[in-house]
Design an enzyme around this catalytic site. Structure first.
Site, PDB file in Angstrom:
ATOM      1  N   ASP A  37       0.853  -1.190   0.000  1.00 39.90           N
ATOM      2  CA  ASP A  37       0.000   0.000   0.000  1.00 39.90           C
ATOM      3  C   ASP A  37       0.891   1.243   0.000  1.00 39.90           C
ATOM      4  OD1 ASP A  37      -3.218   0.383   1.167  1.00 39.90           O
ATOM      5  OD2 ASP A  37      -1.903   2.140   1.072  1.00 39.90           O
ATOM      6  N   LEU A  39      -0.059   4.021   1.282  1.00 42.01           N
ATOM      7  CA  LEU A  39      -0.481   4.824   2.438  1.00 42.01           C
ATOM      8  C   LEU A  39      -0.793   6.263   2.018  1.00 42.01           C
ATOM      9  CD1 LEU A  39       1.910   3.494   5.250  1.00 42.01           C
ATOM     10  CD2 LEU A  39      -0.385   2.713   4.638  1.00 42.01           C
ATOM     11  N   ASP A  63       4.040   2.123  -4.311  1.00 40.29           N
ATOM     12  CA  ASP A  63       3.087   2.883  -5.111  1.00 40.29           C
ATOM     13  C   ASP A  63       2.888   2.162  -6.446  1.00 40.29           C
ATOM     14  OD1 ASP A  63       1.810   4.687  -6.778  1.00 40.29           O
ATOM     15  OD2 ASP A  63       3.001   6.410  -6.126  1.00 40.29           O
ATOM     16  N   ALA A  87      -6.611   1.675  -5.026  1.00 41.51           N
ATOM     17  CA  ALA A  87      -7.266   2.581  -5.973  1.00 41.51           C
ATOM     18  C   ALA A  87      -7.511   3.923  -5.310  1.00 41.51           C
ATOM     19  CB  ALA A  87      -8.606   1.993  -6.435  1.00 41.51           C
ATOM     20  N   THR A 134     -15.937  -2.200  -9.227  1.00 40.84           N
ATOM     21  CA  THR A 134     -17.147  -1.591  -8.676  1.00 40.84           C
ATOM     22  C   THR A 134     -18.323  -1.714  -9.643  1.00 40.84           C
ATOM     23  OG1 THR A 134     -18.100   0.579  -8.166  1.00 40.84           O
ATOM     24  CG2 THR A 134     -16.205   0.598  -9.603  1.00 40.84           C
ATOM     25  N   ASP A 135     -19.528  -1.637  -9.094  1.00 39.89           N
ATOM     26  CA  ASP A 135     -20.727  -1.652  -9.955  1.00 39.89           C
ATOM     27  C   ASP A 135     -20.859  -0.342 -10.735  1.00 39.89           C
ATOM     28  OD1 ASP A 135     -21.439   0.036  -7.845  1.00 39.89           O
ATOM     29  OD2 ASP A 135     -23.363  -0.934  -7.442  1.00 39.89           O
ATOM     30  N   GLU A 136     -20.091   0.690 -10.337  1.00 36.93           N
ATOM     31  CA  GLU A 136     -20.257   2.001 -10.972  1.00 36.93           C
ATOM     32  C   GLU A 136     -19.834   1.989 -12.443  1.00 36.93           C
ATOM     33  OE1 GLU A 136     -19.217   5.350  -8.482  1.00 36.93           O
ATOM     34  OE2 GLU A 136     -19.481   4.159  -6.680  1.00 36.93           O
ATOM     35  N   TYR A 159     -14.101   8.676 -11.791  1.00 37.18           N
ATOM     36  CA  TYR A 159     -13.763   7.478 -11.003  1.00 37.18           C
ATOM     37  C   TYR A 159     -14.213   6.220 -11.729  1.00 37.18           C
ATOM     38  CZ  TYR A 159     -14.545   3.748  -7.564  1.00 37.18           C
ATOM     39  OH  TYR A 159     -14.581   2.529  -6.930  1.00 37.18           O
ATOM     40  N   SER A 162     -12.291   5.409 -14.812  1.00 36.33           N
ATOM     41  CA  SER A 162     -10.950   4.839 -14.569  1.00 36.33           C
ATOM     42  C   SER A 162     -11.054   3.376 -14.146  1.00 36.33           C
ATOM     43  CB  SER A 162     -10.192   5.670 -13.525  1.00 36.33           C
ATOM     44  OG  SER A 162     -10.745   5.511 -12.234  1.00 36.33           O
ATOM     45  N   LYS A 163     -12.085   3.037 -13.365  1.00 33.63           N
ATOM     46  CA  LYS A 163     -12.247   1.630 -12.963  1.00 33.63           C
ATOM     47  C   LYS A 163     -12.656   0.788 -14.180  1.00 33.63           C
ATOM     48  CE  LYS A 163     -12.004  -0.053  -9.374  1.00 33.63           C
ATOM     49  NZ  LYS A 163     -10.861  -0.623  -8.591  1.00 33.63           N
ATOM     50  N   ASN A 189     -20.109  -0.336  -0.260  1.00 33.69           N
ATOM     51  CA  ASN A 189     -19.814  -0.973   1.030  1.00 33.69           C
ATOM     52  C   ASN A 189     -19.999   0.015   2.170  1.00 33.69           C
ATOM     53  OD1 ASN A 189     -17.214  -3.442   0.598  1.00 33.69           O
ATOM     54  ND2 ASN A 189     -18.724  -2.824  -0.879  1.00 33.69           N
ATOM     55  N   LYS A 198     -16.935   9.510   2.801  1.00 26.46           N
ATOM     56  CA  LYS A 198     -18.049   8.825   2.142  1.00 26.46           C
ATOM     57  C   LYS A 198     -19.318   9.006   2.967  1.00 26.46           C
ATOM     58  CE  LYS A 198     -15.071   7.037  -0.847  1.00 26.46           C
ATOM     59  NZ  LYS A 198     -14.361   5.792  -0.752  1.00 26.46           N
ATOM     60  N   LEU A 199     -20.484   8.869   2.329  1.00 27.50           N
ATOM     61  CA  LEU A 199     -21.745   9.301   2.936  1.00 27.50           C
ATOM     62  C   LEU A 199     -21.978   8.801   4.374  1.00 27.50           C
ATOM     63  CD1 LEU A 199     -24.498  10.776   2.531  1.00 27.50           C
ATOM     64  CD2 LEU A 199     -25.419   8.542   1.898  1.00 27.50           C
TER      65      LEU A 199
END
Ligand code: NAD
Ligand code: TYD
Length: 351
Positions: A37, A39, A63, A87, A134-136, A159, A162-163, A189, A198-199
């Site tokens: 990671d 970090l 990285d 990511a 991701t589902d996005e 985002y 890119s995924k 998640n 995040k929300l």
């Protein structure tokens, strides 16, 4: 114990990655688990304090956007399998700085694919490159229908673009070079260790501090929420039983409008903080909508459930109770990650 497999997990200091690392280190003592990671602001080794002393756990700072470093690291560790989670993951940040997402999510993924291809070139079949997505990537749904594994890609944010791009590269390396891959695309998640940009964790943190709860637009957007430990369990299932070359959608069949989630959080927090009913709801503030805001995500996870036997273990209300309880009893974690640079991000985003 004799080592049977070296597993390299990228992004293991982040939200989902830390739950995956914990599961693999504790469930498979015969595996050597390497958490690699960079970090960034989202990576936090505190997430793994409970397992850092385990003899089959190793942390390596690295990285993925550094091509030479990835080649070298693969030659040193010689992983048998890769679980790729590293990511840039926040849509709002991708709107402000798309290039950071291209560097890590696209170029970083291709660097890992190249390093794996080079290391495994004489014996591809006994290895696995598992890409967590991701589902996005499927875009946005209206009121009806679900994302299936063969739904056409239609990403709408920097985002998700890119995924989507990284998913295409992973499949292209399977098709072109025979790299053994598997991909999963998961819905939103929630749970412990979620970074409070995040929300859900943002609202928990703001309710705690009596700060406004910023709801984009009218709060009508729908997301399909899954408890993070259930995502980690799905990743474990797919890693061990998934068909090479295949894609699996992961989701909880658990759709919620943003405004309803925030109201639920207000109720749970009022009860846990001994505030009178309705106190926290007064903090709800409707703000300018996110640019290009996807209306609805909904995953059909029947392939994973029917073929590999996975199913979510928690109902949403139970998961939210556990999540709120975790944030309230881990104040130091929350204070640490919301100080410093986070304050600057918050000011820039919400004024
Ligand atoms: P996160 O932002 O919490 O963690 C990302 C981790 O990757 C951090 O530890 C960060 O330090 C590390 N990282 C970032 N750039 C790096 C780089 N260049 N090199 C090495 N490490 C780097 O993200 P998350 O929510 O845990 O998501 C993990 C993965 O799951 C991502 O690939 C994301 O797209 C995917 N995903 C997330 C969700 C969700 O709801 N959070 C849903 C579906 C899929
Ligand atoms: P988020 O947690 O950023 O996840 P994603 O964009 O990947 O789905 O956002 C979840 C939903 O909540 C999304 O519809 C945007 C909305 N949202 C707000 O209304 N206010 C906020 O401050 C944030 C961060 C998100």
């Amino acid at each position: 114990m004799a080592t049977t497999k070296k597993v390299l997990i990228t992004g293991g200091a982040g939200f989902i990655g830390s739950h995956v690392v914990r599961l693999f280190v504790t469930k498979y003592p015969e595996y050597e688990v390497y958490n690699m990671d960079a970090l960034t602001y989202a990576g936090n080794l505190e997430n793994l304090k409970d397992i850092e002393g385990q003899s089959n756990y190793h942390f390596v700072k690295g990285d993925i956007s550094d091509e030479a470093a990835m080649q070298q690291l693969f030659q040193e560790i010689m992983p048998d399998a890769v679980l790729h989670l590293a990511a840039e993951s926040h849509v709002d940040r991708s709107i402000k700085d798309p290039m950071a997402f291209i560097r890590t999510n696209v170029m970083g993924t291709v660097n890992l694919l190249n390093a794996a291809k080079e290391l495994w070139k004489d014996d591809m079949d006994s290895h696995l490159f598992y890409h967590i997505s991701t589902d996005e990537v499927y875009g946005s749904l209206d009121d009806g229908g679900y994302f299936l594994e063969d739904t056409s890609y239609d990403p709408k944010s920097p985002y998700s673009a890119s995924k989507a791009s990284s998913d295409h590269f992973v499949r292209a390396y399977h098709n072109t070079y025979g790299l053994p891959i598997v991909i999963s695309n998961c819905s939103n998640n929630y749970g412990p260790n979620h970074f409070p940009e995040k929300l859900i964790p943002l609202c928990i943190n703001n309710i705690k501090h009596n700060k406004p709860l910023p709801i984009y637009g009218k709060g009508e957007n729908v997301r399909d929420w899954l408890y993070v430990v259930d995502h980690a369990r799905a990743i474990d299932t797919i890693f061990h039983q998934g068909k090479v070359g295949d894609t699996y959608n992961i989701g909880g069949f658990n759709e919620w409008k943003n405004i309803d989630i925030v109201r639920l959080l207000c109720q749970v927090m009022d009860r846990k903080l001994d505030r009178s009913e309705g106190t926290s709801e007064k903090l709800i503030t409707f703000v300018t909508d996110r640019a290009g805001h996807d209306l609805r995500y909904a995953i059909n996870a029947h392939k994973l459930m029917n073929e590999l036997g996975w199913k979510p273990s928690l109902q949403f209300e139970e998961g939210i109770e556990k999540t709120v309880a975790w944030y309230l009893s881990n104040e130091e974690w929350l204070e640490n990650v919301t100080s410093g640079n986070y304050q600057k991000y918050y000011e820039g985003q919400y004024g």
